[in-house]
Motif scaffolding. Sequence first.
Motif, PDB file in Angstrom:
ATOM      1  N   GLY A  12       0.821  -1.201   0.000  1.00 43.56           N
ATOM      2  CA  GLY A  12       0.000   0.000   0.000  1.00 43.56           C
ATOM      3  C   GLY A  12       0.854   1.249   0.000  1.00 43.56           C
ATOM      4  N   VAL A  13       0.187   2.397  -0.036  1.00 39.82           N
ATOM      5  CA  VAL A  13       0.897   3.673  -0.048  1.00 39.82           C
ATOM      6  C   VAL A  13       0.250   4.605   0.975  1.00 39.82           C
ATOM      7  N   SER A  14       1.091   5.393   1.627  1.00 35.84           N
ATOM      8  CA  SER A  14       0.632   6.357   2.616  1.00 35.84           C
ATOM      9  C   SER A  14       0.711   7.754   2.014  1.00 35.84           C
ATOM     10  N   VAL A  15      -0.400   8.490   2.086  1.00 41.40           N
ATOM     11  CA  VAL A  15      -0.492   9.815   1.471  1.00 41.40           C
ATOM     12  C   VAL A  15      -0.580  10.874   2.563  1.00 41.40           C
ATOM     13  N   GLY A  16       0.290  11.878   2.482  1.00 36.18           N
ATOM     14  CA  GLY A  16       0.298  12.943   3.472  1.00 36.18           C
ATOM     15  C   GLY A  16      -0.851  13.915   3.285  1.00 36.18           C
ATOM     16  N   ILE A  17      -0.999  14.803   4.250  1.00 36.61           N
ATOM     17  CA  ILE A  17      -2.059  15.810   4.207  1.00 36.61           C
ATOM     18  C   ILE A  17      -1.806  16.771   3.042  1.00 36.61           C
ATOM     19  N   GLN A  18      -2.835  16.938   2.208  1.00 37.40           N
ATOM     20  CA  GLN A  18      -2.777  17.838   1.056  1.00 37.40           C
ATOM     21  C   GLN A  18      -4.059  18.663   1.088  1.00 37.40           C
ATOM     22  N   GLU A  19      -3.935  19.922   1.516  1.00 33.91           N
ATOM     23  CA  GLU A  19      -5.116  20.763   1.734  1.00 33.91           C
ATOM     24  C   GLU A  19      -5.902  21.011   0.448  1.00 33.91           C
ATOM     25  N   ASP A  20      -5.218  21.094  -0.690  1.00 36.27           N
ATOM     26  CA  ASP A  20      -5.888  21.282  -1.976  1.00 36.27           C
ATOM     27  C   ASP A  20      -6.434  19.929  -2.432  1.00 36.27           C
ATOM     28  N   LEU A  63      -5.449  18.633  -5.902  1.00 38.12           N
ATOM     29  CA  LEU A  63      -4.093  18.088  -5.930  1.00 38.12           C
ATOM     30  C   LEU A  63      -4.037  16.736  -5.228  1.00 38.12           C
ATOM     31  N   LEU A  64      -4.831  16.606  -4.155  1.00 37.55           N
ATOM     32  CA  LEU A  64      -4.899  15.327  -3.451  1.00 37.55           C
ATOM     33  C   LEU A  64      -5.424  14.236  -4.378  1.00 37.55           C
ATOM     34  N   LEU A  65      -6.500  14.516  -5.084  1.00 35.78           N
ATOM     35  CA  LEU A  65      -7.060  13.528  -6.000  1.00 35.78           C
ATOM     36  C   LEU A  65      -6.084  13.177  -7.117  1.00 35.78           C
ATOM     37  N   GLU A  66      -5.350  14.177  -7.580  1.00 37.34           N
ATOM     38  CA  GLU A  66      -4.349  13.922  -8.611  1.00 37.34           C
ATOM     39  C   GLU A  66      -3.258  13.004  -8.080  1.00 37.34           C
ATOM     40  N   GLN A  67      -2.842  13.271  -6.850  1.00 31.38           N
ATOM     41  CA  GLN A  67      -1.799  12.449  -6.230  1.00 31.38           C
ATOM     42  C   GLN A  67      -2.282  11.016  -6.037  1.00 31.38           C
ATOM     43  N   VAL A  68      -3.476  10.851  -5.488  1.00 32.34           N
ATOM     44  CA  VAL A  68      -4.026   9.512  -5.280  1.00 32.34           C
ATOM     45  C   VAL A  68      -4.215   8.813  -6.623  1.00 32.34           C
ATOM     46  N   GLY A  69      -4.676   9.551  -7.617  1.00 29.70           N
ATOM     47  CA  GLY A  69      -4.857   8.968  -8.938  1.00 29.70           C
ATOM     48  C   GLY A  69      -3.569   8.431  -9.524  1.00 29.70           C
ATOM     49  N   ASN A  70      -2.479   9.149  -9.298  1.00 28.63           N
ATOM     50  CA  ASN A  70      -1.171   8.684  -9.780  1.00 28.63           C
ATOM     51  C   ASN A  70      -0.773   7.380  -9.104  1.00 28.63           C
ATOM     52  N   TYR A  71      -1.077   7.261  -7.802  1.00 30.65           N
ATOM     53  CA  TYR A  71      -0.736   6.031  -7.082  1.00 30.65           C
ATOM     54  C   TYR A  71      -1.610   4.858  -7.543  1.00 30.65           C
ATOM     55  N   VAL A  72      -2.886   5.139  -7.755  1.00 34.21           N
ATOM     56  CA  VAL A  72      -3.784   4.086  -8.235  1.00 34.21           C
ATOM     57  C   VAL A  72      -3.348   3.619  -9.625  1.00 34.21           C
ATOM     58  N   GLU A  73      -2.988   4.561 -10.470  1.00 34.59           N
ATOM     59  CA  GLU A  73      -2.521   4.223 -11.815  1.00 34.59           C
ATOM     60  C   GLU A  73      -1.229   3.418 -11.761  1.00 34.59           C
ATOM     61  N   ALA A  74      -0.370   3.719 -10.760  1.00 33.73           N
ATOM     62  CA  ALA A  74       0.890   2.984 -10.610  1.00 33.73           C
ATOM     63  C   ALA A  74       0.661   1.548 -10.148  1.00 33.73           C
ATOM     64  N   GLY A  75      -0.523   1.276  -9.556  1.00 32.60           N
ATOM     65  CA  GLY A  75      -0.839  -0.095  -9.158  1.00 32.60           C
ATOM     66  C   GLY A  75      -1.150  -0.294  -7.691  1.00 32.60           C
ATOM     67  N   TYR A  76      -1.107   0.768  -6.892  1.00 27.89           N
ATOM     68  CA  TYR A  76      -1.429   0.625  -5.468  1.00 27.89           C
ATOM     69  C   TYR A  76      -2.937   0.436  -5.292  1.00 27.89           C
ATOM     70  N   ASP A  77      -3.317  -0.635  -4.588  1.00 30.69           N
ATOM     71  CA  ASP A  77      -4.735  -0.919  -4.342  1.00 30.69           C
ATOM     72  C   ASP A  77      -5.194  -0.470  -2.960  1.00 30.69           C
ATOM     73  N   ARG A  78      -4.240  -0.171  -2.079  1.00 34.73           N
ATOM     74  CA  ARG A  78      -4.584   0.280  -0.728  1.00 34.73           C
ATOM     75  C   ARG A  78      -3.934   1.624  -0.470  1.00 34.73           C
ATOM     76  N   VAL A  79      -4.757   2.596  -0.089  1.00 35.51           N
ATOM     77  CA  VAL A  79      -4.290   3.964   0.154  1.00 35.51           C
ATOM     78  C   VAL A  79      -4.610   4.350   1.593  1.00 35.51           C
ATOM     79  N   LYS A  80      -3.614   4.904   2.267  1.00 39.34           N
ATOM     80  CA  LYS A  80      -3.820   5.419   3.620  1.00 39.34           C
ATOM     81  C   LYS A  80      -3.643   6.927   3.604  1.00 39.34           C
ATOM     82  N   LEU A  81      -4.641   7.666   4.086  1.00 38.73           N
ATOM     83  CA  LEU A  81      -4.566   9.119   4.118  1.00 38.73           C
ATOM     84  C   LEU A  81      -4.330   9.605   5.543  1.00 38.73           C
ATOM     85  N   LYS A  82      -3.349  10.473   5.703  1.00 35.68           N
ATOM     86  CA  LYS A  82      -3.123  11.126   6.990  1.00 35.68           C
ATOM     87  C   LYS A  82      -4.241  12.140   7.227  1.00 35.68           C
TER      88      LYS A  82
END
Length: 359
Positions: A134-142, A145-164
């Motif tokens: 899985g991947v851990s995603v830091g706090i992104q107030e925008d 930009l957060l969705l773009e970041q998560v989208g990049n991880y999902v596209e890379a193949g991560y199926d589990r996302v943890k948000l701070k």
Amino acid sequence: MKIKSIRSYLVNLPLITPFKTSYGELHEKKCDIIIVTDELGNEGYGELVAFETPDYVSETLDTERLIISKDIIPLLINKKIKHPEVVTELLKPVKGHWMGKSAVETAIWDLYAKRQHVSLSELFHSQSKHLVVGVSVGIQEDLDLLLEQVGNYVEAGYDRVKLKIKPGYDYEPLRVIKEAYPNIMLMADANSAYTLKDINQLKKLDTLNLMMVEQPFSTDDFLDHAILAKEIETPICLDENIRSVEDCKLVVALGSAHAINLKIPRVGGITEAQKIVAYCLDQGLLVWLGGMLESGVGRALNLQFASQAGFGFPGDISATSRYFHQDVINEEFILHNGCLPVPQGIGIGVTLNKEVLGI
């Protein structure tokens, strides 16, 4: 084997993307690479992963460096060690300081495996050569930009996302992610940012069908977590306050959590970590492996440790490219179909980039 020397090398690794949590923001990861040498000249590698400030747990890089040099090394130099499990007993005179102990203890496990000419994963009775991670995603107030970041991880193949998360930044960013990516395994990590007075806000998370919420309350609390567990449907995972198998027993006795985020450095090393895995499996507690923004040395160990039976939930063991432009090892961990390969070489299965270490 006889321990002849224990040396450490400071490394400063700039992060590709700043990592923001409820308690601060990191732009670089400083760590020490520990090299333990035996009487035959074999070397074992460990990593001191403590952060520079005591905002995650009490240990820091400076405190653990002092304890390693002043207290831990004298207890081990010229000692004959039949098996790395005895290191925990040898270090009993040092109270606490789990991360300092782990840095040296894990290096001795690596050294022991190399003397046996086997991969460390063989000592763990590894069950897999590839791990879903899985991947851990830091706090992104925008949120865009957060969705773009998560989208990049999902596209890379991560199926589990943890948000701070933190108070004021919890339900809405999680809702946005869940709405955009309804099929990913989504969880939240509060890093002790909440108290019982925030219970109604935490209850709102129940509508999002999260995998779990990690460490909502204080790093030394078990009782309030048990109260919360009776009030919310989202499973609770504990992290910072798990320092030993005894803490896991307290979790079970009080009903404080449904899962344990196990971090080898936080519990003093592999020997205690194995006890925690065995206990959690026996008690039906979900146990999974967390991360500390490790360099390739710590990541290699995490991959091998999590390849044993009992780790079915994806851990925080992301690819090298998730964090660093330049690592301390020559190898690179590359994500393929959501999986990372488990190192198969002897010991932890990686080699040091001595130019980066300045050796």
